[in-house]
Every structure is written in structure tokens, then in C-alpha cells.
Scaffold this active site. Structure first.
Site, mmCIF file in Angstrom:
data_model
loop_
_atom_site.group_PDB
_atom_site.id
_atom_site.type_symbol
_atom_site.label_atom_id
_atom_site.label_comp_id
_atom_site.label_asym_id
_atom_site.label_seq_id
_atom_site.Cartn_x
_atom_site.Cartn_y
_atom_site.Cartn_z
ATOM 1 N N PHE A 140 -27.467 23.840 -48.333
ATOM 2 C CA PHE A 140 -27.549 25.351 -48.692
ATOM 3 C C PHE A 140 -27.679 26.152 -47.417
ATOM 4 O O PHE A 140 -28.508 25.870 -46.587
ATOM 5 C CB PHE A 140 -28.930 25.833 -49.451
ATOM 6 C CG PHE A 140 -28.804 27.181 -49.765
ATOM 7 C CD1 PHE A 140 -28.133 27.577 -50.823
ATOM 8 C CD2 PHE A 140 -29.800 28.225 -48.853
ATOM 9 C CE1 PHE A 140 -28.383 29.091 -51.112
ATOM 10 C CE2 PHE A 140 -29.756 29.374 -49.312
ATOM 11 C CZ PHE A 140 -28.996 29.970 -50.258
ATOM 12 N N ASP A 226 -29.223 23.829 -39.018
ATOM 13 C CA ASP A 226 -29.686 25.113 -39.873
ATOM 14 C C ASP A 226 -31.119 25.011 -40.180
ATOM 15 O O ASP A 226 -31.799 24.283 -40.950
ATOM 16 C CB ASP A 226 -28.956 25.335 -41.120
ATOM 17 C CG ASP A 226 -29.448 26.480 -42.016
ATOM 18 O OD1 ASP A 226 -30.659 27.023 -41.500
ATOM 19 O OD2 ASP A 226 -28.964 26.872 -42.839
ATOM 20 N N LYS A 255 -35.402 33.789 -41.922
ATOM 21 C CA LYS A 255 -36.944 33.831 -42.535
ATOM 22 C C LYS A 255 -37.810 34.028 -41.757
ATOM 23 O O LYS A 255 -38.223 35.145 -41.567
ATOM 24 C CB LYS A 255 -37.048 32.426 -43.549
ATOM 25 C CG LYS A 255 -35.665 32.263 -44.544
ATOM 26 C CD LYS A 255 -35.939 31.226 -45.552
ATOM 27 C CE LYS A 255 -35.113 31.798 -46.708
ATOM 28 N NZ LYS A 255 -33.987 30.358 -46.936
HETATM 29 C C1 LIG Z 1 -32.405 30.807 -46.872
HETATM 30 C C2 LIG Z 1 -31.647 29.950 -46.216
HETATM 31 C C3 LIG Z 1 -30.310 30.415 -45.877
HETATM 32 C C4 LIG Z 1 -29.800 32.008 -45.984
HETATM 33 O O1 LIG Z 1 -30.788 32.811 -45.182
HETATM 34 P P1 LIG Z 1 -30.544 34.557 -46.075
HETATM 35 O O2 LIG Z 1 -31.724 35.261 -45.168
HETATM 36 O O3 LIG Z 1 -31.076 34.536 -47.317
HETATM 37 O O4 LIG Z 1 -29.103 34.825 -45.677
HETATM 38 C C5 LIG Z 1 -29.729 29.785 -45.056
HETATM 39 N N1 LIG Z 1 -29.984 28.294 -44.680
HETATM 40 C C6 LIG Z 1 -30.993 27.753 -45.434
HETATM 41 C C7 LIG Z 1 -31.398 26.390 -44.866
HETATM 42 C C8 LIG Z 1 -31.766 28.616 -46.072
HETATM 43 O O5 LIG Z 1 -32.943 28.032 -46.370
#
Ligand SMILES: *Cc1c(COP(=O)(O)O)cnc(C)c1O
Length: 407
Positions: A140, A226, A255
Site C-alpha cells: 500500500f 516507504d 503521516k
Molecule cells: C498512508 C500511507 C500512504 C499514503 O499516504 P497519504 O498521506 O494517505 O497519501 C503511503 N504509504 C503507506 C505505507 C501508508 O501507510
């Protein structure tokens, strides 16, 4: 207005792209949330790990207000007194050389994709438009069209194509498959979560990331982590990669970098990777603005000074032990790193959604991910007493649902 009135209004005027629990919030402080009827809830989601420092953290509130009263958003057409400080601090905390500020997580992932491809063409001499980026099954990385195009989850991409390609999915945790894919000379990078969040808190086998890094080095492939969800103390280290390696070639944060109060994201990299960008090649109107920078700096100060990673490691291990001791037949699998815990609920006994709804009625807010996983991710500022209270609610709900399943 009552709960149902607020819900009806949202249903009338909002796109139906979320399926929230039926609770309407209007107040927050620390680890607690309140609804419009005055009920109090313990937050065990933390806005998908964005609110790691707790709601309305007084230090973040002060940073936000102080900055708003001095300089807000002049754009990056000009230098500011804050952005360099933020970049320096973030590079020091992560061990990376340079940063590029964005706002949302998906934008920072897009930035990583651009950096990886440019590096592939200019430094690895991949033929024009042939670059491949490897990604993990179950990944994700956000919701833009490029990003959902390399998701392995049909729900994320259905009827949003055509997708441009340029990505190959490798099975998460499978080193042999990875080595085979990485040996393709057109592969410039592997973008992966070191531990997967939305997939259900999936923790790869010990040694996996270290081996991945060795394979990447051997084939001159960039390793880009990520850590939008796993970073900033969530897994019991400042960053999840630190469980295994010194540093990746690229790192994506979001985040909790914005303390849950403001969208702050960044792509960080080795200097020779970041140097592929030049003026005009990338940008963002709000990225790196002084408010974002001030909040980012304070989030990192809180991470260090309030020892969020240590708290997460200690309280996370405690929480997992206690859930294991409950020995509930509802729990098919239990795993986690720090205060980032996934509980697989036996689907023949209950859905994860039903567990979350029952917990909500007892004042504990968490959210299922996929149909079968309950994710526990409270703010990292939570106390052991509050965790004990949450555990007793979880225990009660398990007992209740065991009886239901048996009946
Ligand atoms: C939440 C998330 C994203 C996307 O972040 P947004 O601020 O919602 O665009 C990307 N990668 C990971 C691992 C995430 O948990």
C-alpha cells in the site's frame, strides 16, 4: 443534531469512498476522543498512525500557532528561515543525506518514483522509457493513479485504468523471487514497506531486509523504504529499517511527520540519488512551507525527547503478551512491532468489522483492515494504565463474541 443526523448529512454530500464506524467525533485530547453525544473513546487507530504524538499535543499546537503568527506560506519561490532547519534535523535523525518536502504520503511516493527512474536513466544507463521499479505484493503506497496501478489489490484499481506499467510486483518476503527480478538490468529500484501496514501489519522474516539490501547492492538497484506508516517510532525504533540496516538508498515519510495536525511528507535519499532533481523537474506549492517545517521539527523533537520509539517497543511487547494470554479462539494470528499490532480474527467466528463495532460500543476505537484484521495502533504517548483499560475491553469483546459464535 444527533449522531444519525450528522451521518445522514455526510452521506448526502460526500463521495462514498469510506465506510466509517458509526461514531461522530467533535473533540480530542491526548489519547481520547469524544463524540457529539458526549461519549468518550480511547483512540486505538491514531488516524492510521498519523497521531503518534497524541491529539492536540501541546508542543505541536504551540509550534503551529507560533509559526502561523510569524510566517505562513510564501512558497518555495523564496528561501525561508525554517525549511533548512527541518531538512537538517530530518537528515540527521534518519541518517539520509538530502530531503525533498511534499505534503501527503502519496506525493512523497510519487517523488520517489520520479527519483528512481531519473537515477535509472542518468546513473544506471537504462535505455529511455524502459525503467522498471519493483514493488511488493500486498503493498500500500497511496491512491494516485500511478500508485494504484502497481497495487496487487483489485479493489484499489478497479476501473481506474489504463495504467502505464513500469512496475513489477514481487512476492513480499520471498528473497529468491526478488533476486531473479532484481537481476533484470532495467530495474532501477525496489520500493517497499519494510513492514506492511494496510496489508494487515505483516512483519517479514528476520534478516529479510538485510538480505534485500545485499541483493540490491549486487545488482545496482536502489532500495527505497516507504515508512509513511511504520516510521517515527511506530515499530519500536525511530524507523522500521533500523531493525535491520543502517539506511536504505531512499526513504519516504509522511503521516506522523506532521504530528497528525498537518500534512507533512518527505522523500529522503543518498545525495547522488537526490541530485537527479534540478529546478523545474519537480515541486509542490505547499511542500516544505514554514508551518509544515515548524511542525516537522517539533514532531522530531517529540520523537526524541519523549522517547516514543522506546515507549512503543516496551508497551507493544506488553500488549501482545497480554492478548496472547487471553488465548481467545477468535484470534487466528497475532503479530506486531511496537504499538503496531495486527490480530487476525477467525472469519468463521466473527468479522474484524464486527469486533471493531463491539469495541466501539465499549469506548475503544479501532478500524479493521481488509475483512479479517483488527489493527491496534494507539498514540505512542499512551500510558500503561490506558493500555490495561483497552485490554480489558478487548478481553470482554472476545468473550462476548466467543459466546455468540458458540450459540
Ligand atoms: C498512508 C500511507 C500512504 C499514503 O499516504 P497519504 O498521506 O494517505 O497519501 C503511503 N504509504 C503507506 C505505507 C501508508 O501507510
Amino acid at each position: 443534531m444527533k449522531t444519525q443526523d450528522y451521518i445522514s448529512r455526510e452521506e448526502q454530500y460526500l463521495a462514498y469512498n469510506y465506510h466509517p464506524l458509526p461514531v461522530v467525533l467533535n473533540k480530542a485530547e491526548g489519547v481520547w476522543l469524544w463524540d457529539v453525544e458526549g461519549n468518550k473513546y480511547l483512540d486505538f487507530l491514531s488516524a492510521y498512525s498519523a497521531v503518534s504524538a497524541g491529539h492536540v499535543n501541546p508542543r505541536l499546537k504551540k509550534a503551529l500557532i507560533d509559526q502561523l503568527e510569524t510566517l505562513d506560506v510564501p512558497s518555495r519561490a523564496f528561501y525561508t528561515d525554517k525549511l533548512g532547519l527541518f531538512a537538517e534535523k530530518l537528515c540527521k535523525v534518519t541518517g539520509m543525506d538530502k530531503m525533498l518536502p511534499m505534503n501527503t504520503g502519496a506525493e512523497a511516493v510519487e517523488t520517489a518514483v520520479k527519483a528512481a527512474r531519473r537515477w535509472g536513466y542518468t546513473k544506471k544507463n537504462i535505455p529511455s522509457d524502459q525503467a522498471k521499479i519493483l514493488v511488493s505484493s500486498g503493498n500500500f503506497h497511496g491512491r494516485t493513479t500511478t500508485i494504484v496501478g502497481f497495487s496487487s489489490d483489485d479493489e484499489y484499481k478497479e476501473n481506474f485504468g489504463p495504467f502505464d506499467g513500469g512496475f513489477d510486483i514481487v512476492p513480499y518476503g520471498d528473497l529468491d523471487a526478488f533476486e531473479k527480478a532484481a537481476s533484470n538490468p532495467n530495474v532501477c529500484a525496489y520500493i517497499t514497506e519494510p513492514m506492511q501496514g494496510e496489508a494487515g501489519i505483516i512483519i517479514p522474516p528476520k534478516g529479510w531486509l538485510k538480505s534485500i539490501q545485499e541483493i540490491c547492492k549486487k545488482h545496482n538497484v536502489l532500495l527505497i523504504c516507504d515508512e509513511i506508516q511504520s516510521g517515527i517510532g511506530r515499530t519500536g525504533k525511530d524507523f522500521a529499517f533500523q531493525h535491520e540496516i543502517d539506511r536504505p538508498d531512499g526513504l519516504i515519510l509522511g503521516k506522523a511527520l506532521g504530528g497528525g495536525v498537518y500534512p507533512v511528507s518527505a522523500f529522503l535519499a543518498r545525495a547522488d540519488v537526490m541530485d537527479v532533481f534540478n529546478p523545474g523537474s519537480h515541486g509542490s506549492t505547499f511542500g516544505g512551507n514554514p508551518i509544515a517545517a515548524a511542525i516537522g521539527i517539533e514532531s522530531l523533537n517529540i520523537l526524541e525527547e519523549e522517547k516514543l520509539a522506546e515507549r512503543s517497543a516496551e508497551l507493544g511487547a506488553y500488549t501482545i503478551d497480554k492478548i496472547r494470554e487471553m488465548n481467545s479462539p477468535l484470534v487466528q494470528d497475532l503479530r506486531g512491532a511496537g504499538l503496531w499490532i495486527g490480530i487476525d480474527i477467525d472469519p468463521t467466528r466473527a468479522s474484524a468489522r464486527a469486533v471493531c463495532e463491539a469495541l466501539k460500543l465499549r469506548g475503544l476505537l479501532c478500524k479493521e483492515t481488509h475483512e479479517t484484521v483488527v489493527r491496534l495502533a494507539p498514540p505512542l504517548t499512551i500510558t500503561k494504565d490506558d493500555i490495561d483499560w483497552a485490554l480489558s475491553q478487548i478481553q470482554n469483546v472476545f468473550k462476548l463474541m466467543e459466546q455468540k459464535a458458540a450459540a
